[in-house]
Design an enzyme around this catalytic site. Structure first.
Site, short mmCIF file in Angstrom:
data_model
loop_
_atom_site.label_atom_id
_atom_site.label_comp_id
_atom_site.label_asym_id
_atom_site.label_seq_id
_atom_site.Cartn_x
_atom_site.Cartn_y
_atom_site.Cartn_z
N GLY A 173 1.12 -1.13 -0.23
CA GLY A 173 0.21 -0.47 0.06
C GLY A 173 0.70 1.10 0.25
O GLY A 173 0.46 2.45 -0.21
N THR A 174 2.29 1.83 0.94
CA THR A 174 2.71 2.46 0.57
C THR A 174 3.22 2.48 -0.20
O THR A 174 3.44 3.44 -1.19
CB THR A 174 4.05 1.82 2.30
N ASN A 209 -8.12 4.41 8.87
CA ASN A 209 -7.51 2.84 9.84
C ASN A 209 -7.78 2.91 11.12
O ASN A 209 -7.33 2.26 11.40
CB ASN A 209 -5.83 2.74 9.38
N GLN A 242 -7.91 0.04 4.16
CA GLN A 242 -8.84 -0.69 5.07
C GLN A 242 -10.63 -0.77 4.46
O GLN A 242 -10.85 -1.77 5.54
CB GLN A 242 -8.70 0.02 6.18
N SER A 276 -3.84 -3.43 -0.57
CA SER A 276 -2.60 -4.19 -0.19
C SER A 276 -2.90 -5.14 0.14
O SER A 276 -4.25 -5.45 1.17
CB SER A 276 -2.14 -2.82 1.17
N ALA A 277 -2.83 -6.36 -0.04
CA ALA A 277 -2.35 -8.33 0.65
C ALA A 277 -2.74 -8.12 1.53
O ALA A 277 -3.73 -8.87 2.25
CB ALA A 277 -1.78 -8.40 -0.73
N HIS A 278 -1.81 -7.46 2.26
CA HIS A 278 -2.01 -8.10 4.03
C HIS A 278 -3.34 -7.72 4.63
O HIS A 278 -3.21 -8.25 5.97
CB HIS A 278 -0.53 -7.84 4.26
N THR A 281 10.99 -7.01 -12.21
CA THR A 281 10.31 -8.69 -12.04
C THR A 281 9.59 -8.23 -10.94
O THR A 281 8.87 -8.58 -10.24
CB THR A 281 11.65 -10.28 -11.78
N CYS A 303 2.96 4.36 16.22
CA CYS A 303 3.91 4.00 16.64
C CYS A 303 4.51 2.95 15.62
O CYS A 303 5.15 1.96 15.81
CB CYS A 303 3.45 3.02 17.84
#
Ligand code: PLP
Length: 383
Positions: A71-72, A150, A178, A198-200, A236, A323
């Protein structure tokens, strides 16, 4: 040993077993997706299959999905004057993730931070006024407004903002990291020109994300030197990561109806919190929120103390305050909402996920109740 209650899904969600399995198969693929031989074609097919699934999650065209390292990076790729030239000025909401707040590739003087209301929503009237007053003659506005925050979970009026931005001849980017898998997402309904995923956060692997473009939108590559991702993101491809993202996107889309149950668990948690500490504050409770997120402050108690105490009791939550550097700082989101500094320092974020169950809520409430009782007793003894 009792199972831990993991209630920090907005930080990251556990990898789904189906994703792990698909990634393990993909790791065995030998080829480079850019190679023309059979091994290359197999890797390419795996990437393209994932692209179709990620596109489907947001109802976009597969060719408009650009895979990134998360995402970043997706935010950094999206946040630049669109290809094609012209002068642009960026307008960024004050509650964005730090990767958006950093401002991308707009000069420091070429961006303005947009205020939010005390409930944590971007103020549409102020957006329209700011665009009318602050876009220099001959420039166009580039607006970045996240789909939901978030920390608070507050769902932003992206479609309404997009109409205002388009009326002013501009482009709208939305960070939907989110919202994916928690609420339905549709590029055209949102009116977004660029969207970040973002995948995670949806049970996929860490280190994979995407920018999704509306038809006709463009990005300026961050790097040069390779033709991958239609020359928009060289290097790649992370084949196994992308495959995992695809499987996670597919499952997240199918599980959307179950988010009603997650919302019920979250509501039960908030009710329990109010019974334990009637003076507890739930931020952004008056507006539409993500079904899984609750940002809570108990006056007088510090977030760090609660987070550590809950952790020792087997419950994982975050301090609402940023944090990422390991140091707890006052949340820029709560500051933008005008929250009192003591309330901002007290905020803890509880975020549920597709695996959360009633036991998790009971574990949280049990540990939270004990802590509040003990800390308040200490407070009284010290007074
Ligand atoms: N945008 C939002 C709203 C987020 O919550 C996060 C992660 O915390 C990101 C972007 C960054 O995504 P990633 O961790 O994939 O770089």
């Amino acid at each position: 040993m009792n199972q831990r209650a993991y209630l920090d899904h907005n930080a990251t969600a556990p990898l789904r077993p189906e994703v792990r399995e698909a990634m393990s198969d993909a790791l065995a693929l030998v080829g480079n997706p850019s190679s023309v031989h059979a091994e290359g074609r197999a890797a390419r097919a795996a990437v393209e299959e994932a692209r179709v699934k990620v596109a489907a999650l947001v109802h976009a065209r597969p060719e408009d999905v650009i895979f990134t390292s998360g995402g970043t990076e997706a935010n950094a790729l999206a946040l630049a004057p669109p290809a094609g030239g012209g002068a642009w000025k960026a307008f960024i909401s004050s509650i964005e993730h730090p990767s958006v707040l950093a401002g991308g590739r707009f000069g420091a003087g070429a961006r303005t931070v947009l205020p939010v209301t005390s409930a944590g929503l971007v103020d549409l009237e102020s957006l329209a006024r700011t665009l009318a007053e602050e876009v220099p003659e001959g420039s166009r506005p580039f607006v970045s407004l996240m789909a939901a925050n978030n920390e608070t979970g507050a769902v932003q009026p992206v479609a309404e903002a997009a109409a205002v931005v388009h009326e002013a001849g501009g482009v709208l980017h939305t960070d939907a990291v989110q919202v994916a898998g928690r609420l339905p997402l549709d590029m055209s309904a949102l009116g977004a020109d660029l969207l970040t995923l973002s995948a995670h956060k949806i049970g996929g692997p860490k280190g994979v994300g995407a920018v999704v473009m509306a038809e006709g939108a463009s990005v300026q590559p961050l790097m040069t030197g390779g033709g991958q991702e239609s020359r928009r993101r060289p290097g790649t491809e992370n084949v196994a990561g992308i495959v995992g993202f695809g499987v996670a996107a597919d499952l997240a889309a199918k599980e959307l109806p179950a988010m009603g149950d997650v919302a019920r668990l979250r509501d039960a948690l908030e009710e329990g919190v109010r019974t334990i500490a009637p003076d507890a504050v739930v931020f952004a409770h008056s507006v539409a929120r993500l079904p899984n997120t609750s940002l809570i402050a108990v006056p007088g108690l510090k977030a760090e103390t609660l987070v550590i105490g809950l952790d020792l009791a087997g419950v994982s939550v975050s301090a609402g305050s940023a944090c990422s550097s390991g140091k707890v700082e006052t949340s820029h989101v709560l500051t933008a909402m005008g929250a009192a500094p003591e309330a901002a320092r007290a905020a803890i974020r509880v975020s549920l996920g597709f695996r959360s169950c009633d036991n998790d809520i009971q574990s949280f409430l049990g540990a939270f109740g004990d802590l509040v009782k003990r800390l308040r007793k200490d407070e009284k003894a010290a007074a």
